[in-house]
Design an enzyme around this catalytic site. Structure first.
Site, mmCIF file in Angstrom:
data_model
loop_
_atom_site.group_PDB
_atom_site.id
_atom_site.type_symbol
_atom_site.label_atom_id
_atom_site.label_comp_id
_atom_site.label_asym_id
_atom_site.label_seq_id
_atom_site.Cartn_x
_atom_site.Cartn_y
_atom_site.Cartn_z
ATOM 1 C CG ASN A 154 13.753 -29.824 6.915
ATOM 2 O OD1 ASN A 154 14.497 -29.535 7.844
ATOM 3 N ND2 ASN A 154 13.371 -31.054 6.678
ATOM 4 C CD GLN A 182 13.679 -26.028 3.252
ATOM 5 O OE1 GLN A 182 12.984 -25.206 2.641
ATOM 6 N NE2 GLN A 182 13.706 -27.313 2.910
ATOM 7 C CB SER A 202 19.481 -28.033 -1.873
ATOM 8 O OG SER A 202 18.885 -28.940 -2.733
ATOM 9 C CG HIS A 204 15.846 -30.219 -5.119
ATOM 10 N ND1 HIS A 204 14.740 -30.782 -4.532
ATOM 11 C CD2 HIS A 204 16.898 -30.576 -4.347
ATOM 12 C CE1 HIS A 204 15.115 -31.477 -3.454
ATOM 13 N NE2 HIS A 204 16.417 -31.360 -3.327
ATOM 14 C CB CYS A 329 2.793 -40.212 7.522
ATOM 15 S SG CYS A 329 2.557 -38.967 8.747
HETATM 16 N N1 PLP Z 1 18.913 -29.826 4.532
HETATM 17 C C1 PLP Z 1 17.634 -29.416 4.563
HETATM 18 C C2 PLP Z 1 17.202 -28.421 5.588
HETATM 19 C C3 PLP Z 1 16.724 -29.921 3.650
HETATM 20 O O1 PLP Z 1 15.444 -29.503 3.679
HETATM 21 C C4 PLP Z 1 17.165 -30.870 2.697
HETATM 22 C C5 PLP Z 1 16.210 -31.487 1.760
HETATM 23 O O2 PLP Z 1 15.154 -31.944 2.155
HETATM 24 C C6 PLP Z 1 18.511 -31.249 2.688
HETATM 25 C C7 PLP Z 1 19.350 -30.710 3.623
HETATM 26 C C8 PLP Z 1 19.041 -32.217 1.657
HETATM 27 O O3 PLP Z 1 19.087 -31.563 0.412
HETATM 28 P P1 PLP Z 1 19.401 -32.312 -0.994
HETATM 29 O O4 PLP Z 1 18.129 -32.953 -1.396
HETATM 30 O O5 PLP Z 1 19.774 -31.220 -1.943
HETATM 31 O O6 PLP Z 1 20.519 -33.243 -0.784
#
Ligand code: PLP
Length: 518
Positions: A154, A182, A202, A204, A329
């Site tokens: 991410n 991702q 996920s 969103h 940050c």
């Molecule tokens: N794993 C990764 C690689 C993510 O980027 C995120 C969200 O930032 C998550 C897990 C967690 O996802 P969720 O917000 O749907 O719980």
């Protein structure tokens, strides 16, 4: 216009997905567990979305559960695997990639402790390119009970070598969990073609609403429900389904399957290259923190030696360009990114990284506008005398707020309503915008300029005005404004300590300025 370049954090909801959610709330609002016609329609929608998800993810077999997001999916997978590891003496370790999202190591530690397993939780090292050390994994796989490796990172966008990992795990007793958050919509997944036991998604992160997600569980992989109750999702995940969210997720999946909404890989790479060129032009000396050829085409992670991430975030945010710190940050302190640290990057890069990410549905005109805005940010930086070659002139020698105790909780904040009331009640409050000059200049690009009549005086220059403020009648309010709140809070505390008790700041920053709230 805002230029939103933080798609790895979250995305807007696709118009088709909004429409589907509205339909599921207004017309087809049934409970899929109900036996009557309204319920049966909802059940049909649920089945349809699941079938579409199976096709898009390449998962014709196994379980595909609707969950609230990746964190729930990851926890369910880890719980399932760890319950199955109880009493096993052929395994002693739980392995996770050193660059995983925090949800993975946290879930491992949580369930390992709660179930009293006492297994050793170890990070799989990554190389300077962000990819897993496959030799290390091969060496540790024979006694591993669970291996967690994300499909794409991410922060950096680095894409994992899933086939290499599968080969390293050949013959291992380990279950394999792939955080695929991702990767969805950006990489072909073909889940069932790999020996993946669990994969979490996920909604969103790909134009569906927050609170939606999927968990894939391979046929025959151990499973323990996180929640039991009314028997929904074949008794694997209890609780009435989030039908509005599922309908919206279904619309996104249908768009992925049907084409026409999402750009192809070559187009996304062209967009990425355009953005990279604009960044290099705007910020000379910029370094990309991961090799673009190994990354998702939608993510750029970079550092500019000599410029702190917070400075870049302030600058871009003032210009309406929404990016994020590649590291966590805060205004006061930049925490180094654990991802970049694991890649062995120098401290100057790990503490000053910035991430820019866009969604695969974005259009060429948006990228052109983003590039123009990024170049204008570079101009604002140069014309205020800052570049990566010169240390930022923070004017610490005259910064009256430098010695303030950050733990001091003097309440100086006004929310937007309180500020409106204060402005209405007082004929001539003094408004002071304490952002730096490059932010003020950049703000003109986005309409995030300070309110009319506000005095522009960066935090580092407050000393110039102090005597005048202290001579004000006690009833005259002085209200400080900044991008997100902390700097204006410091200014207000400083003025109170110096003797003018009627000093305030706008909590939440200029984005919440009253005129912008409606
Ligand atoms: N794993 C990764 C690689 C993510 O980027 C995120 C969200 O930032 C998550 C897990 C967690 O996802 P969720 O917000 O749907 O719980």
């Amino acid at each position: 216009m805002d230029i939103y370049l933080d798609a790895n954090a979250t995305t807007p909801v696709l118009a088709q997905a909004q429409a589907a959610a509205l339909r599921a709330m207004a017309q087809e609002f049934g409970n899929p567990s109900s036996a009557h016609g309204t319920g049966l329609k909802a059940r049909a929608l649920l089945d349809e979305v699941r079938a579409c998800a199976r096709r898009v993810l390449g998962a014709p077999s196994g379980q595909l559960l609707f969950v609230s997001g990746a964190t729930e999916g990851l926890h369910t997978a880890v719980l399932s695997a760890l319950v199955a590891l109880r009493g096993r003496d052929d395994v002693d370790g739980l392995l996770y990639g050193a660059t995983e999202h925090k949800a993975v190591p946290e879930a491992l530690a949580h369930w390992n402790a709660l179930l009293g397993l006492g297994l050793e939780v170890r990070a799989i090292p990554v190389g300077s390119d962000g990819r897993h050390d496959l030799a290390w994994l091969r060496a540790h796989a024979p006694r591993a009970g669970l291996v967690c490796t994300m499909a794409a990172n991410n922060e950096t966008g680095v894409v994992s070598d899933l086939d290499g990992i599968a080969a390293a795990l050949a013959g291992s007793p380990a279950l394999w969990l792939v955080d695929s958050v991702q990767a969805l919509g950006k990489l072909p997944l073909a889940l069932a073609q790999r020996p993946i036991d669990y994969a979490a998604f996920s909604g969103h992160k790909l134009y569906a609403p927050k609170g939606t997600g999927l968990l894939y569980v391979r046929e025959g992989a151990p499973f323990t429900p996180l929640m039991t109750g009314g028997g929904q999702e074949a008794a694997l995940r209890a609780g009435t389904e989030n039908m509005a969210g599922i309908a919206a997720l279904g619309a996104v999946l249908a768009a992925l399957e049907g084409g026409g909404v999402f750009q192809d890989g070559a187009t996304l790479e062209r967009f990425r290259d355009q953005l990279a060129a604009a960044l290099v032009q705007a910020l000379p000396g910029l370094r990309f923190n991961a090799p673009p050829t190994l990354c998702l085409p939608t993510t750029l992670n970079f550092s500019v030696p000599g410029l702190q991430a917070s400075l870049l975030l302030n600058l871009f945010d003032a210009a309406g360009v929404r990016i994020s710190g590649g590291s966590a940050c805060s205004a006061a302190k930049a925490e180094p990114s654990h991802v970049l640290q694991a890649m062995g990057l120098p401290e100057a890069q790990t503490t000053s990284a910035v991430r820019l990410s866009f969604g695969p549905a974005c259009e060429a005109a948006f990228i052109d506008a983003a590039c123009a805005r990024i170049r204008a940010c570079g101009e604002a930086l140069r014309s205020s005398g800052l570049s990566n070659n010169a240390a930022p002139d923070t004017g610490l020698a005259t910064d009256l707020t430098a010695g303030l105790d950050d733990q001091d909780a003097t309440p100086t904040e006004l929310d937007a309503a309180a500020l409106q009331a204060l402005l209405a009640a007082h004929p001539a409050p003094l408004l002071v915008d304490v952002r730096e000059p490059y932010e003020q200049q950049a703000a003109a690009l986005s309409g995030l300029a300070a309110p009319a009549g506000a005095q522009a005086l960066p935090l580092s220059r407050l000393a110039q005005a102090l005597a005048g403020w202290l001579a004000l009648p006690a009833a005259t309010p002085v209200v400080f404004l900044c991008r997100s709140g902390p700097r204006s809070a410091r200014a207000a505390r400083m003025l109170r300590q110096q003797g003018h008790g009627n000093a305030w700041h706008l909590a939440g920053g200029l984005a919440l300025w009253p005129g912008r709230l409606t």
